[in-house]
Design an enzyme around this catalytic site. Structure first.
Site, PDB file in Angstrom:
ATOM      1  CB  CYS A   1      32.793 -14.555  19.256  1.00  0.00           C
ATOM      2  SG  CYS A   1      34.379 -15.312  19.641  1.00  0.00           S
TER       3      CYS A   1
ATOM      4  CG  HIS B   1      34.132  -9.866  19.458  1.00  0.00           C
ATOM      5  ND1 HIS B   1      33.361 -10.406  20.458  1.00  0.00           N
ATOM      6  CD2 HIS B   1      35.071 -10.793  19.172  1.00  0.00           C
ATOM      7  CE1 HIS B   1      33.827 -11.598  20.793  1.00  0.00           C
ATOM      8  NE2 HIS B   1      34.863 -11.860  20.019  1.00  0.00           N
TER       9      HIS B   1
ATOM     10  CD  GLU C   1      31.117  -7.794  21.215  1.00  0.00           C
ATOM     11  OE1 GLU C   1      30.753  -7.823  20.022  1.00  0.00           O
ATOM     12  OE2 GLU C   1      31.756  -8.712  21.769  1.00  0.00           O
TER      13      GLU C   1
END
Lengths: 237, 80
Positions: A86, A203, A205
């Site tokens: 990002c 993302h 994560e």
């Protein structure tokens, strides 16, 4: 494998990355403040998402000139790996560690949703645990994720297989409807020429546990860990 | 010394903000607007011995930070 998670003013995905690396993967991880340029202890540095302070000028502009980012070329030259997600991707482009630039989403909306990604190159340190053509599910949340590069650069990243992920439909078709931000060539993530720096808008994560809706993001970390040989040093490509 | 720096998206790069503002103007009845692009104006006050030297420094600032040459052009205007 020693991970570092870089923290800029405004970063908000740092804790999520730290959690995934420490609690899900059980690997050593430390935060790195953006003014800290001492990177010798790390194997992999993560530039997380968030509205870093440079966004006042352009996404990632000021952060891309911070001491930690200015130390990255030497870190990479010594074999270190860098993952930018990002805003981290935007910073890597601003710092010229990756080609191109990220611009305002074509829809002009901030997009926060699940996306499907097709694995275009499964031979990098970040994707070796994946299959070519495999479809992954990962969320995005950004307002400036439309990748742009001039025609020569686009040709080069295609030829050199630097495009790692493309936005696709659930069944793996790279079509306009599956492109959440108008990104050129549906590009969602790409690597440098050496394959040691990855930038992606989604993302990983936030796709690390079933409670989050999926674990496809872990494949990036499994790939990184698979890049290590038994003695703990990097497997040279 | 004062300078104005105008940073704009390069020609050919889709300016989604500009297109949106243009649509809004057309919605207000300003149908004559055929194209519109949004840029950024930066006003700088700098120390310098000459306008020419200051301009060179500002152009360097543009190349290093104020503009992204991948997507943006810039012009520097010394205004006093």
């Amino acid at each position: 494998m020693n991970f570092g998670v870089v923290v800029f003013p405004g970063t908000w995905s740092d804790c999520d990355f730290h959690y995934i690396v420490s609690e899900v993967l059980h690997q050593p991880v430390r935060y790195v403040w953006h003014r800290d340029a001492q990177l010798a202890d790390f194997d992999c540095l993560i530039l997380p998402g968030g509205f870093s302070y440079g966004d006042y000028l352009r996404a990632g502009a000021v952060a891309g000139r911070s001491p930690v980012v200015e130390a990255l070329p030497e870190f990479v030259a010594k074999g270190g790996l860098v993952l930018g997600s990002c805003n981290g991707f935007q910073i890597l482009c601003e710092a010229k560690l990756l080609p191109g630039a990220l611009t305002r989403n074509e829809c002009l909306q901030y997009r926060c949703q699940s996306t499907w990604l097709r694995v275009e190159n499964a031979e990098t340190s970040f994707t070796r645990a994946m299959r070519p053509g495999q479809v992954l599910k990962m969320p995005i949340s950004h307002g400036e994720g439309k990748f742009y590069a001039d025609a020569d650069t686009l040709r080069r990243v295609r030829d050199q297989k630097q495009i790692v992920f493309r936005y696709c439909s659930e069944d793996g078709r790279v079509v306009k409807d599956a492109n959440p931000n108008g990104s050129l060539d549906n590009i969602a993530g790409l690597v440098n020429e050496e394959g040691t720096v990855l930038g992606l808008m989604p993302h990983p994560e936030r796709a690390g546990e079933n409670a989050m809706g999926g674990t496809d993001g872990l494949l990036i970390f499994h790939s990184l860990l698979g890049s290590l040989v038994e003695d703990g040093s990097f497997l040279k490509r | 010394m004062r300078a104005r720096v105008l940073v704009r998206l390069k020609p050919g790069i889709l300016d989604v903000q500009g297109a949106s503002v243009q649509r809004a103007l057309q919605g207000l009845g300003f149908a004559e607007v055929e194209a519109l692009r949004v840029g950024k104006l930066l006003e700088l006050e700098v120390n310098g011995t000459s306008a020419e030297a200051a301009r060179r420094r500002i152009e360097e600032m543009c190349s290093k930070l104020l503009a992204n040459p991948v997507i943006e052009d810039f012009t520097v205007e010394m205004v006093g």
